[in-house]
Design a protein around this motif. Structure first.
Motif, PDB file in Angstrom:
ATOM      1  N   ASN A 225      15.970  27.662  40.544  1.00 56.78           N
ATOM      2  CA  ASN A 225      15.131  26.856  41.429  1.00 56.78           C
ATOM      3  C   ASN A 225      14.081  26.068  40.672  1.00 56.78           C
ATOM      4  OD1 ASN A 225      16.489  27.867  43.667  1.00 56.78           O
ATOM      5  ND2 ASN A 225      15.100  29.631  43.849  1.00 56.78           N
ATOM      6  N   CYS A 226      14.161  26.033  39.335  1.00 54.78           N
ATOM      7  CA  CYS A 226      13.174  25.309  38.539  1.00 54.78           C
ATOM      8  C   CYS A 226      13.895  24.324  37.617  1.00 54.78           C
ATOM      9  CB  CYS A 226      12.333  26.281  37.711  1.00 54.78           C
ATOM     10  SG  CYS A 226      11.390  27.448  38.719  1.00 54.78           S
ATOM     11  N   HIS A 227      13.194  23.213  37.348  1.00 52.94           N
ATOM     12  CA  HIS A 227      13.773  22.185  36.493  1.00 52.94           C
ATOM     13  C   HIS A 227      12.651  21.341  35.905  1.00 52.94           C
ATOM     14  CE1 HIS A 227      17.075  19.641  35.063  1.00 52.94           C
ATOM     15  NE2 HIS A 227      16.267  18.598  35.315  1.00 52.94           N
ATOM     16  N   MET A 228      12.878  20.874  34.668  1.00 48.97           N
ATOM     17  CA  MET A 228      11.913  19.981  34.031  1.00 48.97           C
ATOM     18  C   MET A 228      12.577  18.621  33.837  1.00 48.97           C
ATOM     19  SD  MET A 228       9.749  20.293  30.465  1.00 48.97           S
ATOM     20  CE  MET A 228      11.200  20.155  29.449  1.00 48.97           C
ATOM     21  N   LEU A 229      11.870  17.567  34.270  1.00 47.12           N
ATOM     22  CA  LEU A 229      12.367  16.191  34.195  1.00 47.12           C
ATOM     23  C   LEU A 229      11.509  15.411  33.211  1.00 47.12           C
ATOM     24  CD1 LEU A 229      14.193  13.885  35.180  1.00 47.12           C
ATOM     25  CD2 LEU A 229      12.531  13.486  37.038  1.00 47.12           C
ATOM     26  N   GLN A 230      12.142  14.931  32.142  1.00 46.38           N
ATOM     27  CA  GLN A 230      11.441  14.149  31.126  1.00 46.38           C
ATOM     28  C   GLN A 230      11.647  12.645  31.407  1.00 46.38           C
ATOM     29  OE1 GLN A 230      12.264  15.323  27.073  1.00 46.38           O
ATOM     30  NE2 GLN A 230      12.787  17.434  27.706  1.00 46.38           N
ATOM     31  N   ILE A 231      10.531  11.917  31.496  1.00 50.29           N
ATOM     32  CA  ILE A 231      10.574  10.474  31.790  1.00 50.29           C
ATOM     33  C   ILE A 231       9.618   9.764  30.846  1.00 50.29           C
ATOM     34  CG2 ILE A 231      11.213  10.778  34.217  1.00 50.29           C
ATOM     35  CD1 ILE A 231       8.285  10.269  34.923  1.00 50.29           C
ATOM     36  N   ASN A 232       9.587   8.447  30.998  1.00 48.76           N
ATOM     37  CA  ASN A 232       8.665   7.578  30.247  1.00 48.76           C
ATOM     38  C   ASN A 232       8.888   7.715  28.755  1.00 48.76           C
ATOM     39  OD1 ASN A 232       7.616   6.874  32.712  1.00 48.76           O
ATOM     40  ND2 ASN A 232       5.823   8.217  32.558  1.00 48.76           N
ATOM     41  N   SER A 233      10.107   7.626  28.320  1.00 50.93           N
ATOM     42  CA  SER A 233      10.406   7.697  26.893  1.00 50.93           C
ATOM     43  C   SER A 233      10.017   6.413  26.177  1.00 50.93           C
ATOM     44  CB  SER A 233      11.905   7.966  26.686  1.00 50.93           C
ATOM     45  OG  SER A 233      12.279   9.188  27.272  1.00 50.93           O
ATOM     46  N   ARG A 234       9.818   5.348  26.877  1.00 53.48           N
ATOM     47  CA  ARG A 234       9.434   4.081  26.266  1.00 53.48           C
ATOM     48  C   ARG A 234       7.947   3.873  26.512  1.00 53.48           C
ATOM     49  NH1 ARG A 234      12.763   0.867  28.613  1.00 53.48           N
ATOM     50  NH2 ARG A 234      14.271   0.610  26.919  1.00 53.48           N
ATOM     51  N   PRO A 235       7.193   3.475  25.455  1.00 54.88           N
ATOM     52  CA  PRO A 235       5.759   3.233  25.647  1.00 54.88           C
ATOM     53  C   PRO A 235       5.546   2.107  26.669  1.00 54.88           C
ATOM     54  CG  PRO A 235       6.275   3.413  23.309  1.00 54.88           C
ATOM     55  CD  PRO A 235       7.588   3.364  24.045  1.00 54.88           C
ATOM     56  N   LEU A 236       4.391   2.082  27.269  1.00 54.67           N
ATOM     57  CA  LEU A 236       4.087   1.112  28.311  1.00 54.67           C
ATOM     58  C   LEU A 236       4.050  -0.308  27.763  1.00 54.67           C
ATOM     59  CD1 LEU A 236       3.349   0.732  31.283  1.00 54.67           C
ATOM     60  CD2 LEU A 236       0.946   1.020  30.658  1.00 54.67           C
ATOM     61  N   ASP A 237       3.548  -0.471  26.527  1.00 56.43           N
ATOM     62  CA  ASP A 237       3.457  -1.813  25.954  1.00 56.43           C
ATOM     63  C   ASP A 237       4.790  -2.321  25.420  1.00 56.43           C
ATOM     64  OD1 ASP A 237       3.571   0.066  24.023  1.00 56.43           O
ATOM     65  OD2 ASP A 237       2.001  -0.805  22.759  1.00 56.43           O
ATOM     66  N   HIS A 238       5.821  -1.479  25.390  1.00 52.98           N
ATOM     67  CA  HIS A 238       7.136  -1.910  24.927  1.00 52.98           C
ATOM     68  C   HIS A 238       8.146  -2.025  26.078  1.00 52.98           C
ATOM     69  CE1 HIS A 238       5.278  -0.438  21.222  1.00 52.98           C
ATOM     70  NE2 HIS A 238       6.131  -1.258  20.562  1.00 52.98           N
ATOM     71  N   SER A 239       7.644  -2.125  27.249  1.00 51.39           N
ATOM     72  CA  SER A 239       8.555  -2.194  28.408  1.00 51.39           C
ATOM     73  C   SER A 239       9.308  -3.531  28.397  1.00 51.39           C
ATOM     74  CB  SER A 239       7.771  -2.021  29.707  1.00 51.39           C
ATOM     75  OG  SER A 239       6.817  -3.061  29.828  1.00 51.39           O
ATOM     76  N   ASP A 240      10.537  -3.453  28.739  1.00 49.50           N
ATOM     77  CA  ASP A 240      11.412  -4.632  28.752  1.00 49.50           C
ATOM     78  C   ASP A 240      11.732  -4.990  30.204  1.00 49.50           C
ATOM     79  OD1 ASP A 240      13.119  -6.662  28.276  1.00 49.50           O
ATOM     80  OD2 ASP A 240      14.580  -5.502  27.106  1.00 49.50           O
ATOM     81  N   ILE A 241      11.264  -6.163  30.617  1.00 46.92           N
ATOM     82  CA  ILE A 241      11.457  -6.552  32.023  1.00 46.92           C
ATOM     83  C   ILE A 241      12.868  -7.083  32.276  1.00 46.92           C
ATOM     84  CG2 ILE A 241       9.022  -7.084  32.289  1.00 46.92           C
ATOM     85  CD1 ILE A 241       9.714 -10.024  32.013  1.00 46.92           C
ATOM     86  N   HIS A 242      13.656  -7.227  31.219  1.00 47.13           N
ATOM     87  CA  HIS A 242      15.005  -7.759  31.395  1.00 47.13           C
ATOM     88  C   HIS A 242      16.030  -6.675  31.664  1.00 47.13           C
ATOM     89  CE1 HIS A 242      13.585 -11.711  30.231  1.00 47.13           C
ATOM     90  NE2 HIS A 242      13.046 -11.193  29.136  1.00 47.13           N
ATOM     91  N   LEU A 243      15.600  -5.400  31.730  1.00 49.55           N
ATOM     92  CA  LEU A 243      16.527  -4.327  32.024  1.00 49.55           C
ATOM     93  C   LEU A 243      16.893  -4.341  33.499  1.00 49.55           C
ATOM     94  CD1 LEU A 243      14.973  -1.398  29.942  1.00 49.55           C
ATOM     95  CD2 LEU A 243      17.001  -2.758  29.392  1.00 49.55           C
ATOM     96  N   PRO A 244      18.032  -3.763  33.874  1.00 40.88           N
ATOM     97  CA  PRO A 244      18.398  -3.715  35.299  1.00 40.88           C
ATOM     98  C   PRO A 244      17.350  -2.976  36.115  1.00 40.88           C
ATOM     99  CG  PRO A 244      20.264  -3.152  33.894  1.00 40.88           C
ATOM    100  CD  PRO A 244      19.077  -3.200  32.991  1.00 40.88           C
ATOM    101  N   ASP A 245      17.215  -3.409  37.374  1.00 40.72           N
ATOM    102  CA  ASP A 245      16.222  -2.826  38.278  1.00 40.72           C
ATOM    103  C   ASP A 245      16.944  -2.326  39.517  1.00 40.72           C
ATOM    104  OD1 ASP A 245      14.075  -2.078  39.733  1.00 40.72           O
ATOM    105  OD2 ASP A 245      13.088  -4.027  39.750  1.00 40.72           O
ATOM    106  N   PRO A 246      17.467  -1.111  39.532  1.00 38.27           N
ATOM    107  CA  PRO A 246      18.195  -0.607  40.713  1.00 38.27           C
ATOM    108  C   PRO A 246      17.279  -0.175  41.844  1.00 38.27           C
ATOM    109  CG  PRO A 246      18.136   1.077  39.023  1.00 38.27           C
ATOM    110  CD  PRO A 246      17.479  -0.131  38.419  1.00 38.27           C
ATOM    111  N   TRP A 247      15.973  -0.227  41.661  1.00 42.17           N
ATOM    112  CA  TRP A 247      15.059   0.284  42.693  1.00 42.17           C
ATOM    113  C   TRP A 247      14.678  -0.782  43.735  1.00 42.17           C
ATOM    114  CZ3 TRP A 247      14.696   1.389  37.508  1.00 42.17           C
ATOM    115  CH2 TRP A 247      14.836   2.721  37.152  1.00 42.17           C
ATOM    116  N   THR A 248      14.886  -2.063  43.405  1.00 40.67           N
ATOM    117  CA  THR A 248      14.393  -3.131  44.288  1.00 40.67           C
ATOM    118  C   THR A 248      15.002  -3.052  45.681  1.00 40.67           C
ATOM    119  OG1 THR A 248      14.112  -4.565  42.359  1.00 40.67           O
ATOM    120  CG2 THR A 248      14.154  -5.618  44.530  1.00 40.67           C
TER     121      THR A 248
END
Length: 1428
Positions: A225-248
Motif C-alpha cells: 500500500n506504499c509507493h514512492m514517485l520520483q519526479i522533476n528530474s530536469r532542472p526548472l531552468d532547463h525545461s524544454d517547451i517543445h516536448l509533447p504536452d499530453p495534459w492540455t
C-alpha cells in the motif's frame, strides 16, 4: 447519429470507471506545480492501463480486464453550483470546434430524387457536453458508481515530517469516512482502500532520506500500500517547451470548472428548472407525499443542511447546498498567476523516465492494491447478499402475495433503506462487478436488485437497477439485451421519479446502445422525449441527435432530418448558441432548397441572416437576406409572406447590406450586387441613333422611324423589305443578308455587334419590376459600361462618352417601371454595357405599404448594381443542341461606334387617318439631310406598290380618249419590285439640303386597316464598308371604310368591226368586239363619313382592247344601297409595240378625271407581286436549257388561248364629299378572259339552302386520258370564227309574172386565231329552227316568215387561213311577198391539223345573225337596191 470517437462499449466503460480519491498535502502539490500541474492533474493522462489485467469473481474464476480506466479525483472537489454548471455546459458547447462537413449522397426513394448533403462526420460539441454533464454530477445514494473505492494519500519527501503529514491526512480521512450523517464525499464502503504515496523531487530532494521514509511507511501501512514517485528530474531552468504536452486536453475541462473562470455566452430564454440544475438537488429520495416541495429534488445533490432559497426570477436553486467540512481540510495550492495571453507548458521538469515512473505508479496501484481490494470486497458482499437473501425470500413472497404488483404510476409509500440493507448491498455488489468488467455477474445481481426494489415499490432504486441491468446485458452480449429495460427506466425517471438528470444520462447511454444495434428510429424517439420548453440547450442537443439518427438510418429520412435540425437550430438560438444555430439551419436548408416550400425557406434564410449578423459574419448574413428578397432565386414566384413580413425582410437586408459595404467591401471591386428590384435582362431594348426631329408646324408629321414608344413592329416584314431594298439598291445579289438593326430586342437577330455613328445617342431601356408588396425608392440610376477607344487597350476618360443618369422614381408594390438611360459617344470605339447602378431605400411613407418607423430618422440608403446578361434564342439544329440547352450569342450590349454618317429627316403633310375604299389622295413629303455628311443615293421600298408610290416629278398622259402609252408611261404595269430610286439634285443631297416629293395613296378595295410601310435607304458619300448605308422607317395605319362595289361581266359580241388605230392613216383590220356590263353598288355603312358617291367616268387599259360606250353616259349619283348599270363595247386596237398599253378614258357628261395619278394606279392593278413574307421560289433546273421549237399543236394552243383572252382593266371614277372636302377615287377590275365576271371587293356567296352534292361515282363517265391533250377544251373553242352577212334591202318583185324570187347575199367568215381552220357551213332545214306554225307571208305580218328555200349547196366546207376572211355567196328562193329572216345556220370549225387526232371533233361556233329582208309585190319593172 453522427459517429463518435469512442465505441458504445468504451464509452459505457469510461462512464462507470472506478472512482479513487486523492488527498494531497500542500508540499506535494508545490512539487508538482513546477510543471504547472497539481498532483491530480499530473497523473490524469496515465489513468488508463494499456495492458490486460485479470480479476477473480466470487467463484475464483479469473476474468480479463482490458483498458481499465481509473478516475482520480481530488477528495475536496465539489461539483459546481447549478448556475456555474449551466455556464460550464454552455461554454463546453460553445468552445468545442467542429470538423469540416463531408458530402454524402442520399439515394432516391419514391417521389424524392437523390440528394447530396453536407453532413457533420462527428458531433464533438455533443460529446464534450455529455462528458462534462456526467463529470459534474453529484453522487447519489441509490447507486454507488460515483462513490470512491479508494483514497491515495500523497505527501512530499522534502517536507519536515512526511510521516506526521500522513498521520494527519489519515485522521482527516477517517473523520470523512465515519461522519454522521453521511456527507460529501461519498464512499463506497467504510472499509475503503488506503494507499500512501511519497513524492520525491529528484533535483532538490535527498533520495536516501526518501527511501528511509518509504521503509517506515511500508512498515506502518504495508509494502503493498506504499509507493514512492520520483519526479522533476530536469532542472526548472532547463525545461524544454517543445516536448509533447499530453495534459492540455485534460486541463481544458477542469479550467472551465474553476469558479473563477470565464463567463459563459449562453443566455437562456427559458426559466431555470430542475432539468438544467444538474447538481442542485439532494441525494436521498423520500418517496411518497411531496406536497411540501414546489419542485422535485434531484438525487445527485448532497443533503442540504438548510432549505435552499428559490430564485424568484428563474425558479431554480441557484445556491450550492451546504456541505459541512472540518476546519482541518488541507488547503489547495493555487497556480502562480501569469500575464494574460502567456502560453503555459506543462511537464517542463519531467523527463521520459519521470513519465514512465508515473505510469508504473498507476499500474502498481491498480494491480497490487486496487484489484486485490476489489476481489475481497466482491467476495465479502457476495457472502453477505447470499446469506441474507435466504432469510428474506419468504418475507418477500408473502409481501408480493398480499400487496400484489403495482405499476410505477400507482401511489406509493415512503421507502427508506439503511446502509446495510440487503437490497443496497446487492446493488453495491452489482456496481462493483460492473465497474471491473464482470458484466455477466453484474447483470444477475442487478436483476435480483430490480425485482427487490419493484416489490418494495422503491421506484427510483428500481429504475436505476433496471437501467444498469440493461447496460450490463449489452456489455456482456450486445446482440441480445433487454431493450425494454432502458425504455422502462427512462419512463420511470421522467414520469414517476421526476429525476431529469438521470433521465438525461439514461437517454445518452441508451442512444449509444440503440445506435450500435442499428435501431436509429428508436434512438431518435428516445432523444425527442427529452425535449421540452424548459431547457433550450438540452432540447437543441437532443433534437440534433435525433436528426442525425434519421439521416443515418438504414432508410434515410432527409425531410425528418431537416425538420428536426431546424428545431434544433431554433432551440440553439434561444439558448444563445448562435454559431450552432447557424450551422443547424444551414444543414437543414440543404433539404428544403428548391423544393417549393417557400415559407420554410424564408424562415430558414431569415434565421440564418439574424444569426450571422449577430456573429458579425456580414457576408454570410447578406447572402441569407439576399435569398429572402431575390425573387430570381425563387424562379420569379410571388412571395407568400405578408406585407409586414416582407418589410422586415427588406429592412434587415438593407441594414446588413449597409454594414457590409462599410466594413467588409473593397471599393476597388466596384459596387456590390443588389437583388431589388428585379431587372428582366431579356426585356432590355437598345435604340441606336437619334429620333426624328419634330417639325416646327403642327400640320407636318415626322416619319415614325424606330422608337421605344412605338408599338411592336413585325420585324420579319421590315427585314424582308430591307433585304429587297438593299438588293435593289446595290444592283447585285446578296450572298448573306444581315438586317441593319436600329432597335435591338430579344426578338431581333443580335449575333452581330450593333453600330452607331459618333455624336448620336444610344438609348437603353431597362424593365425594373418590384416583386414584393413593399414600396421601394430608386434614385440615381446610371449605366455601368466600359468604353474602348479605337486602337487603344485601356479605357478612355469619361469625356469620350456622355452619360445622362435617371433622377429616380418610386416603385410601388408589384409595379413595373421602364427606365431609359442614354449614352452619347464622342469618339470612335466600342461600348460594352454591363449593367445599371442605383440607390435603393424603403419608401418612408406608411400609406404606401412601405417602412413605418416611429422615429423621424431617414431610411437607410444603399447603393449597388445589377448586371444585365442577355442571351439569344435557344438553338435546336445539331444533336448536341437538341440534347442540351445551347443559346445563340446576343451582342446587343456590345456596341461599335463608327465615324459620323449622314442622317435623313422626313416629314409628311396631311396624311389622312380615314379613307374610303378606292379613294386616292396625295401628301407632300420633305426629305432633309440633317447629318454632317452628304447623301449620295436615295431609294424607297414600299410594302404595297399597288396602292402606294412616291414621285419627285409628275408624269402626265395625253388628253385623247384612246392612246397608246410610251414605255416609260407603261412601266407601272410591269412593276416587279417594291424598290424605286428617288432622284437627287446633282445626284447628291448635301448637309442641310432638302427635296420635296409627293406620296400618292390609293386605298384598297377591301375595308379595314390600310398599312402604309415606307423604308428609305440612303448612302453616305465617301463611306465604304458594309455599314455605309442607313435606313429610315415610316409606318402609317389608315382606316378604310366601305364605299362602292363594282361588278364587270364580259360577253362575246357577234359583230365584226373595224379595229381602232393610233394613226388614222393606218389601214384598219376587220376584227370582232366584246360587250362589257358594269354594275356599281353603294355598299357604304349608314354611319360612314361619305354617304353618297357619284360615278363620273370610266377607263380601261389593255394591250389590244379599247372601250367605247354605246351611248353618251351621264354622272350617276348613288346613295346607300343604290346601284347603276352601264354597258360598253370593247373594240380591238392595233398596237404595234407589244409592251405598251392602250389607255382609253371616257369622262361622263358633267364629270372629270379624278386626278393626275389615276392612270398609274389603274396600270398597277395588273401588278401581282408575291407576298412580302413568301418563301423564295426554288431555282429552276431548266433555266439554262434551250427549249426545242414549239410544235404546231403548241402554236395552235397559244393562238386559241389568245383568242379567248381579254386582259383588260376596267376602271370607274367616282367622287364624294367628306367634311366639306371633295374626295376622288377609282375602282378597277382586271378581266383576264372573255365571258368572265369579276366583282370587287370580293364577297362570299351565302346560300339559302344546303348545296346538293353530286353522287359519288366509282366508275368515271369518261375514260381517263393517260396523256392530257394540249388543245383547250371545246368550251374554249366556240369563238374561233365570227360571221357577218351582207344582204339586200327591201325588194319588189312581181310574183304574178314570176312565181319565184331569187335573193342573193354574202356570209363573211372571219378567223379570229392564228390557226389554219376548216369550217363546215350547214344551210339545210335540218339545221334551221322550225317555223312557228307556218308563219304568215303577209306584208305586214308581225313576224318574219322563215319559209325561205336555199338553192345551191347547203353544206359547204370552207378553209380559213390565220386571221383570214372568206366570202360565201348564198342564194334563196321565195314564193310570195313578205318579211323574211335570213335564218339560223350552223357553223363548226376544226383545226386543219386536227385530222391526225381522232379524238378531236369539230366545235360549233356562236354565229347567230339577227337580220331580215322585205320583199314586196309590184307591177312595175323590177329594180335592184343596194344593201342598206
Amino acid at each position: 447519429m453522427a459517429q463518435c470517437k469512442l465505441t458504445p462499449h468504451e464509452y459505457i466503460q469510461n462512464a462507470f470507471a472506478p472512482q479513487v480519491a486523492i488527498l494531497c498535502s500542500e508540499d506535494a502539490d508545490n512539487l508538482c506545480l513546477k510543471n504547472n500541474l497539481r498532483f491530480v492533474e499530473l497523473i490524469q493522462p496515465f489513468c488508463r492501463l494499456n495492458n490486460e489485467i485479470r480479476i477473480a469473481d466470487p467463484s475464483g474464476n479469473t476474468v480479463p480486464i482490458r483498458n481499465l480506466r481509473v478516475v482520480f479525483e481530488d477528495m475536496n472537489r465539489r461539483p459546481p453550483q447549478p448556475t456555474l454548471g449551466k455556464k460550464l455546459l454552455s461554454e463546453v458547447v460553445t468552445n468545442t470546434p467542429w470538423d469540416r462537413p463531408t458530402i454524402r449522397t442520399i439515394g432516391a426513394s419514391g417521389t424524392r430524387g437523390a440528394l447530396e448533403l453536407e453532413l457533420q462526420p462527428t458531433t464533438r460539441w455533443y460529446e464534450a457536453w455529455r462528458d462534462t454533464f456526467l463529470h459534474i454530477q453529484y453522487p447519489s445514494d441509490h447507486e454507488f458508481t460515483k462513490h470512491y473505492l479508494a483514497c491515495v494519500l500523497v505527501v512530499a519527501s522534502n517536507s519536515d515530517s512526511p510521516l506526521d503529514q500522513l498521520n494527519r491526512l489519515s485522521q482527516y480521512l477517517h473523520q470523512q469516512l465515519h461522519q454522521t450523517p453521511s456527507r460529501y464525499p461519498k464512499w463506497f464502503s467504510p472499509n475503503i482502500l488506503k494507499y500512501y504515496l511519497l513524492v520525491h523531487d529528484v533535483t532538490v530532494g535527498d533520495l536516501t532520506k526518501s527511501e528511509q521514509v518509504l521503509e517506515q511507511m511500508s512498515s506502518m501501512y504495508g509494502a503493498g500500500n506504499c509507493h514512492m514517485l520520483q519526479i522533476n528530474s530536469r532542472p526548472l531552468d532547463h525545461s524544454d517547451i517543445h516536448l509533447p504536452d499530453p495534459w492540455t486536453q485534460f486541463l481544458v475541462q477542469r479550467a472551465s470548472c474553476d469558479p473563477s473562470g470565464g463567463s459563459s455566452s449562453e443566455t437562456s430564454s427559458g426559466t431555470g428548472t430542475p432539468r438544467e440544475d444538474v447538481s442542485g438537488l439532494p441525494t436521498r429520495v423520500t418517496e411518497g407525499d411531496t406536497t411540501d416541495c414546489c419542485e422535485p429534488v434531484h438525487p445527485l445533490s448532497p443533503p442540504p443542511t438548510t432549505v435552499p432559497t428559490m430564485d424568484e426570477k428563474n425558479g431554480a436553486f441557484d445556491i450550492m447546498p451546504g456541505v459541512e467540512i472540518s476546519s482541518d481540510v488541507p488547503v489547495m495550492v493555487d497556480r502562480p498567476t501569469q500575464p494574460p495571453g502567456t502560453p503555459q507548458h506543462h511537464g517542463g521538469c519531467l523527463t521520459s523516465s519521470d513519465v514512465d515512473r508515473i505510469r508504473i505508479f498507476v499500474h502498481e496501484f491498480c494491480v497490487r492494491s486496487l484489484i486485490p481490494h476489489t476481489e475481497r470486497q466482491i467476495r465479502h458482499l457476495n457472502d453477505v447478499v447470499t446469506n441474507r437473501s435466504r432469510s428474506k425470500s419468504l418475507l418477500s413472497a408473502t409481501r408480493r402475495w398480499l400487496v400484489g404488483n403495482k405499476s410505477p404510476g400507482a401511489a406509493t409509500n415512503s421507502v427508506i433503506y439503511s446502509s446495510e440493507a440487503t437490497e443496497l448491498q446487492t446493488r453495491r455488489l452489482a456496481d462493483l462487478c460492473f465497474m471491473f468488467g464482470l458484466y455477466e455477474l453484474a447483470y444477475s445481481f442487478y436483476h435480483t436488485a430490480k425485482n427487490d426494489f419493484k416489490s418494495d415499490q422503491a421506484w427510483l432504486y428500481f429504475a436505476g437497477a433496471q437501467e444498469m441491468a440493461a447496460l450490463a446485458a449489452f456489455m456482456h452480449n450486445s446482440a441480445d439485451y433487454p431493450k425494454r429495460y432502458l425504455h422502462n427506466s427512462l419512463h420511470t425517471y421522467l414520469n414517476v421519479c421526476k429525476v431529469y438528470n438521470f433521465a438525461i444520462r439514461a437517454t445518452i447511454l441508451s442512444g449509444e446502445v440503440l445506435k450500435h444495434c442499428g435501431e436509429y428510429g428508436e434512438a431518435a424517439m428516445t432523444f425527442i422525449k427529452l425535449t421540452s420548453e424548459e431547457s433550450d440547450l438540452l432540447s437543441a442537443l437532443m433534437l440534433e441527435q435525433a436528426a442525425h439518427c434519421f439521416i443515418h438510418a438504414q432508410r434515410p429520412l432527409p425531410r425528418k432530418y431537416a425538420f428536426h435540425m431546424t428545431l434544433a437550430g431554433h432551440r440553439y438560438s434561444k439558448a444563445g448558441q448562435r454559431a450552432h444555430s447557424l450551422r443547424s439551419y444551414k444543414q437543414a436548408f440543404q433539404v428544403y432548397a428548391s423544393r417549393g416550400w417557400v415559407l420554410a425557406e424564408d424562415h430558414i434564410h431569415f434565421t440564418l441572416g439574424k444569426q450571422a449578423q449577430h456573429l458579425k459574419q456580414l457576408s454570410e448574413g447578406l447572402t441569407a437576406y439576399t435569398q429572402l428578397v431575390d425573387q430570381k432565386l425563387k424562379h420569379e414566384a410571388p412571395s407568400q409572406q405578408s406585407p409586414s413580413q416582407q418589410i422586415t425582410y427588406v429592412r434587415e437586408f438593407i441594414n446588413t447590406f449597409h454594414q457590409y459595404v462599410q466594413q467588409d467591401w473593397e471599393p476597388s471591386m466596384g459596387l456590390p450586387y443588389l437583388p431589388l428590384p428585379m431587372i428582366d435582362s431579356q426585356a432590355t431594348r437598345v435604340l441606336l441613333g437619334a429620333a426624328q426631329d419634330k417639325p416646327t408646324s403642327p400640320e407636318w408629321t415626322p416619319a415614325s422611324h424606330v422608337s421605344l414608344d412605338s408599338p411592336p413592329a413585325i420585324n420579319k416584314r421590315w427585314f424582308a423589305l430591307e433585304k429587297e431594298l438593299v438588293t435593289g439598291a446595290s444592283g447585285t445579289g446578296l450572298k448573306t443578308f444581315r438586317p441593319n438593326l436600329q432597335l435591338l430586342t430579344s426578338e431581333t437577330p443580335n449575333t452581330q455587334s450593333p453600330v452607331v455613328p459618333s455624336n448620336e445617342p444610344v438609348t437603353l431601356e431597362v424593365l425594373m419590376t418590384n416583386p414584393l408588396a413593399v414600396s421601394l425608392d430608386i434614385a440615381d440610376v446610371k449605366l455601368v459600361f466600359t468604353f474602348m477607344s479605337e486602337g487603344e487597350d485601356g479605357d478612355d476618360s469619361s469625356s469620350a462618352v456622355y452619360h445622362s443618369p435617371h433622377a429616380g422614381f418610386t416603385l410601388p408594390a408589384g409595379a413595373q417601371e421602364l427606365v431609359r438611360l442614354e449614352l452619347l459617344p464622342k469618339l470612335v470605339g466600342k461600348i460594352l454595357i454591363q449593367g445599371v447602378q442605383y440607390k435603393l431605400s424603403l419608401t418612408p411613407d406608411p400609406s404606401t405599404g412601405a417602412a413605418s418607423t416611429s422615429s423621424a430618422t431617414a431610411p437607410v440608403v444603399v447603393e449597388g448594381q445589377q448586371g444585365i446578361k442577355v442571351q439569344g434564342p435557344r438553338l435546336n439544329s445539331t444533336t448536341a443542341e437538341k440534347c442540351g440547352a445551347v443559346y445563340a450569342k446576343d451582342n446587343r450590349l456590345d456596341i461599335s461606334v463608327l465615324p459620323p454618317l449622314s442622317r435623313l429627316s422626313v416629314t409628311f403633310h396631311g396624311i389622312p387617318q380615314i379613307m374610303s375604299c378606292g379613294e386616292m389622295c396625295s401628301t407632300e413629303a420633305i426629305i432633309t439631310n440633317v447629318g454632317p455628311c452628304s447623301v449620295s443615293k436615295l431609294c424607297l421600298a414600299v410594302s404595297d406598290p399597288n396602292h402606294v408610290y412616291m414621285e419627285t416629278h409628275s408624269t402626265l398622259v395625253p388628253e385623247k380618249s384612246v392612246c397608246v402609252l410610251s414605255d416609260s408611261q407603261s412601266v407601272d404595269s410591269r412593276i416587279n419590285s417594291r424598290v424605286e430610286t428617288l432622284t437627287l439634285p446633282d445626284n447628291e443631297l448635301k448637309p442641310g439640303e432638302s427635296i420635296r416629293a409627293k406620296l400618292w395613296l390609293h386605298a384598297p378595295l377591301a375595308p379595314g386597316a390600310f398599312e402604309v410601310e415606307l423604308l428609305f435607304y440612303y448612302d453616305t458619300s465617301h463611306q465604304t464598308g458594309k455599314n455605309k448605308y442607313r435606313l429610315l422607317r415610316h409606318h402609317e395605319s389608315i382606316y378604310v371604310e366601305k364605299s362602292l362595289s363594282l361588278k364587270v361581266t364580259s360577253a362575246v359580241s357577234q359583230n365584226l368591226e373595224t379595229s381602232l388605230t393610233q394613226d388614222e392613216k393606218e389601214d384598219a383590220n376587220y376584227s370582232y368586239t366584246s360587250n362589257l356590263v358594269l354594275e356599281a353598288l353603294n355598299i357604304s355603312e349608314v354611319d360612314s363619313s361619305c354617304q353618297s358617291y357619284k360615278v363620273v367616268g370610266l377607263s380601261s387599259n389593255s394591250k389590244k382592247w379599247a372601250v367605247v360606250p354605246h351611248a353618251r353616259l351621264k354622272v350617276q349619283e348613288l346613295r346607300v344601297g343604290e346601284s347603276c348599270h352601264m354597258c360598253i363595247k370593247g373594240v380591238q386596237h392595233i398596237n404595234k409595240k407589244k409592251g405598251n398599253m392602250v389607255l382609253s378614258k371616257y369622262p361622263f357628261e358633267g364629270g372629270q378625271t379624278p386626278g393626275e395619278c389615276w392612270w398609274r394606279f389603274s396600270l398597277r392593278t395588273r401588278v401581282s407581286l408575291p407576298d412580302l413574307l413568301a418563301d423564295p421560289l426554288p431555282p429552276n433546273p431548266t433555266a439554262d436549257h434551250i427549249p426545242p421549237p414549239p410544235t404546231q399543236a403548241q402554236l395552235d394552243t397559244s393562238y386559241i388561248t389568245e383568242a379567248n383572252t381579254l386582259d383588260t382593266v376596267i376602271t370607274i371614277w367616282w367622287k364624294s364629299e367628306r367634311g366639306g372636302q371633295m374626295t376622288y377615287g377609282e375602282h378597277s377590275v382586271h378581266l383576264k378572259s372573255l365571258g368572265e365576271s369579276v366583282i370587287v371587293p370580293s364577297q362570299m356567296l351565302v346560300g339559302t339552302a344546303e348545296e346538293e352534292k353530286p353522287p359519288i361515282r366509282i366508275i368515271p363517265e369518261s375514260p381517263t386520258q393517260l396523256l392530257p391533250s394540249l388543245i383547250p377544251p371545246p368550251a374554249k373553242q366556240r369563238n374561233l370564227v365570227k360571221v357577218s352577212a351582207q344582204f339586200p334591202g327591201p325588194t319588189q318583185h312581181d310574183f304574178l309574172s314570176d312565181k319565184l324570187c331569187c335573193l342573193e347575199f354574202v356570209l363573211s367568215l372571219h378567223n379570229c386565231t392564228g390557226c389554219n381552220l376548216i369550217t363546215f357551213l350547214n344551210l339545210s332545214q335540218d339545221g334551221l329552227p322550225a317555223s312557228s306554225g307556218g308563219g304568215s307571208s303577209q306584208m305586214y305580218s308581225p313576224q318574219a316568215s322563215t319559209q325561205l328555200l336555199y338553192v345551191g349547196g347547203t353544206a359547204r366546207k370552207v378553209s380559213l387561213p390565220p386571221w383570214g376572211n372568206r366570202q360565201v355567196p348564198i342564194r334563196a328562193l321565195i314564193t310570195c311577198p313578205g318579211s323574211y329572216s335570213l335564218g339560223s345556220f350552223t357553223l363548226t370549225a376544226i383545226r386543219q391539223d386536227a385530222g391526225r387526232d381522232k379524238t378531236e371533233q369539230p366545235t360549233p361556233q356562236l354565229c347567230q345573225i339577227q337580220t331580215a329582208v322585205t320583199v314586196m309585190q309590184t307591177t312595175r319593172e323590177r329594180q335592184t337596191h343596194d344593201v342598206r
